[in-house]
Design a protein around this motif. Structure first.
Motif, mmCIF file in Angstrom:
data_model
loop_
_atom_site.group_PDB
_atom_site.id
_atom_site.type_symbol
_atom_site.label_atom_id
_atom_site.label_comp_id
_atom_site.label_asym_id
_atom_site.label_seq_id
_atom_site.Cartn_x
_atom_site.Cartn_y
_atom_site.Cartn_z
ATOM 1 N N VAL A 123 8.641 37.846 53.582
ATOM 2 C CA VAL A 123 9.609 38.308 54.576
ATOM 3 C C VAL A 123 10.666 37.232 54.780
ATOM 4 O O VAL A 123 10.341 36.097 55.137
ATOM 5 N N MET A 124 11.914 37.580 54.539
ATOM 6 C CA MET A 124 13.010 36.647 54.798
ATOM 7 C C MET A 124 13.286 36.564 56.284
ATOM 8 O O MET A 124 13.216 37.554 57.007
ATOM 9 N N ASP A 125 13.637 35.358 56.728
ATOM 10 C CA ASP A 125 13.863 35.083 58.145
ATOM 11 C C ASP A 125 15.324 34.780 58.410
ATOM 12 O O ASP A 125 15.652 34.008 59.285
ATOM 13 N N GLY A 126 16.205 35.375 57.617
ATOM 14 C CA GLY A 126 17.620 35.217 57.864
ATOM 15 C C GLY A 126 18.263 34.077 57.090
ATOM 16 O O GLY A 126 17.604 33.151 56.640
ATOM 17 N N ILE A 127 19.577 34.169 56.929
ATOM 18 C CA ILE A 127 20.375 33.169 56.223
ATOM 19 C C ILE A 127 21.391 32.580 57.191
ATOM 20 O O ILE A 127 22.049 33.313 57.937
ATOM 21 N N ALA A 128 21.509 31.272 57.186
ATOM 22 C CA ALA A 128 22.485 30.579 58.023
ATOM 23 C C ALA A 128 23.337 29.683 57.135
ATOM 24 O O ALA A 128 22.806 28.839 56.413
ATOM 25 N N VAL A 129 24.641 29.879 57.173
ATOM 26 C CA VAL A 129 25.569 29.111 56.340
ATOM 27 C C VAL A 129 26.645 28.505 57.234
ATOM 28 O O VAL A 129 27.148 29.161 58.154
ATOM 29 N N ASP A 130 26.969 27.247 57.001
ATOM 30 C CA ASP A 130 28.024 26.576 57.744
ATOM 31 C C ASP A 130 29.304 27.426 57.706
ATOM 32 O O ASP A 130 29.687 27.932 56.650
ATOM 33 N N PRO A 131 29.959 27.635 58.861
ATOM 34 C CA PRO A 131 31.160 28.484 58.891
ATOM 35 C C PRO A 131 32.207 28.103 57.855
ATOM 36 O O PRO A 131 32.876 28.974 57.295
ATOM 37 N N GLY A 132 32.354 26.821 57.572
ATOM 38 C CA GLY A 132 33.348 26.389 56.598
ATOM 39 C C GLY A 132 32.991 26.696 55.150
ATOM 40 O O GLY A 132 33.826 26.569 54.258
ATOM 41 N N MET A 133 31.742 27.108 54.917
ATOM 42 C CA MET A 133 31.274 27.405 53.564
ATOM 43 C C MET A 133 31.047 28.893 53.323
ATOM 44 O O MET A 133 30.658 29.291 52.223
ATOM 45 N N LEU A 142 21.281 31.166 48.023
ATOM 46 C CA LEU A 142 20.062 31.017 48.807
ATOM 47 C C LEU A 142 19.130 32.210 48.611
ATOM 48 O O LEU A 142 17.905 32.048 48.525
ATOM 49 N N ILE A 143 19.686 33.408 48.570
ATOM 50 C CA ILE A 143 18.857 34.594 48.342
ATOM 51 C C ILE A 143 18.119 34.485 47.020
ATOM 52 O O ILE A 143 16.918 34.786 46.921
ATOM 53 N N GLU A 144 18.817 34.032 45.973
ATOM 54 C CA GLU A 144 18.167 33.939 44.668
ATOM 55 C C GLU A 144 17.094 32.852 44.640
ATOM 56 O O GLU A 144 16.092 32.977 43.941
ATOM 57 N N GLU A 145 17.270 31.808 45.435
ATOM 58 C CA GLU A 145 16.224 30.787 45.507
ATOM 59 C C GLU A 145 15.000 31.309 46.263
ATOM 60 O O GLU A 145 13.867 30.983 45.919
ATOM 61 N N ARG A 175 24.457 43.770 47.879
ATOM 62 C CA ARG A 175 24.985 43.230 46.624
ATOM 63 C C ARG A 175 23.927 42.466 45.847
ATOM 64 O O ARG A 175 23.995 42.391 44.613
ATOM 65 N N ARG A 176 22.960 41.891 46.534
ATOM 66 C CA ARG A 176 21.924 41.109 45.874
ATOM 67 C C ARG A 176 20.668 41.923 45.595
ATOM 68 O O ARG A 176 19.601 41.367 45.351
ATOM 69 N N GLY A 177 20.786 43.246 45.605
ATOM 70 C CA GLY A 177 19.693 44.088 45.133
ATOM 71 C C GLY A 177 18.755 44.645 46.175
ATOM 72 O O GLY A 177 17.759 45.278 45.831
ATOM 73 N N ARG A 211 13.170 32.844 36.172
ATOM 74 C CA ARG A 211 12.677 32.311 37.432
ATOM 75 C C ARG A 211 12.444 33.415 38.444
ATOM 76 O O ARG A 211 12.459 33.196 39.639
ATOM 77 N N GLY A 212 12.264 34.663 37.969
ATOM 78 C CA GLY A 212 11.996 35.753 38.881
ATOM 79 C C GLY A 212 13.219 36.258 39.624
ATOM 80 O O GLY A 212 13.086 36.988 40.580
ATOM 81 N N LEU A 213 14.395 35.887 39.179
ATOM 82 C CA LEU A 213 15.597 36.209 39.925
ATOM 83 C C LEU A 213 16.134 37.575 39.560
ATOM 84 O O LEU A 213 15.979 38.065 38.452
#
Length: 216
Positions: A123-133, A142-145, A175-177, A211-213
């Motif tokens: 279970v994924m617990d969400g993605i957080a990315v710096d606003p500038g990125m 990150l999803i693929e990792e 988009r990531r499946g 790598r299971g991606l």
């Protein structure tokens, strides 16, 4: 703790991906997480300064993949596996931090966010990315990792929940499946937490892929 890898170029240089939050980066990880999910978690963990400190103190560092640019943590994706998620903290820890009177109310709110994987599921617990990125491919990386983690752990699928007020995240997952399998209206939470529906999405783990991606 995990592994290090070099991922895609985010527009300003190569992004390095690491499994696990390294020692010393807990506060930064908590700040990113709060920036992404503070609106949803605010009623349970506010004020923000206390919330960030609580999250930093109770992170399960081995339940995340992290993205770095020039040594700076710029994104992370948490996940739940084996009964442990990125964000921890026992009921007693909540009561110690917020007091017994206010803490009991907060525990009830936090219970609304609990999700439990079935066997063979991460279970994924969400993605957080710096606003500038944002918008530079860090979220996809990150999803693929996380998918690589799921493959290494012999999981059959990845599951996540996305709220109706976050269409940008839902579009990224599609988009990531990921495919939406159920939307649960939660009108009783709109006034309290700011959202009125939760969509559950799933993506199979491609065991035979690199790598299971997932490859679009």
């Amino acid at each position: 703790m995990g592994r290090d890898a070099t991922g895609a170029d985010a527009g300003t240089g190569p992004v390095t991906v690491r499994w696990g939050v390294p020692a010393g980066a807990e506060r930064r990880a908590a700040e990113l997480y709060w920036d992404a999910f503070g609106r949803k978690l605010g009623p349970a963990l506010n004020p923000p300064d206390k919330a960030v400190a609580f999250l930093a103190a109770h992170l399960n560092a081995d339940r995340a993949v992290c993205a770095f640019l020039d040594g700076q943590l710029v994104g992370l994706a948490g996940y739940q596996l084996g009964g442990r998620a990125l964000t921890g903290g026992s009921a007693s820890a909540v009561l110690r931090t917020y007091g017994h009177l206010r803490g009991l109310h907060r525990l009830l709110l936090l219970a609304l966010f609990e999700r439990h994987p079935v066997p063979g599921q991460l279970v994924m617990d969400g993605i957080a990315v710096d606003p500038g990125m944002r918008g530079r491919g860090v979220g996809s990386l990150l999803i693929e990792e996380v998918a690589a983690v799921a493959a290494e752990q012999d999981c059959r699928e990845i599951r996540l929940d996305v709220i109706d007020t976050n269409p940008r995240a839902k579009a990224l997952y599609e988009r990531r499946g990921f495919t939406a399998v159920r939307t649960q209206p939660t009108p009783y939470l709109r006034r309290l937490l700011g959202f009125g529906a939760v969509t559950t999405m799933r993506r199979p783990v491609e065991a035979n892929g690199p790598r299971g991606l997932y490859t679009p």
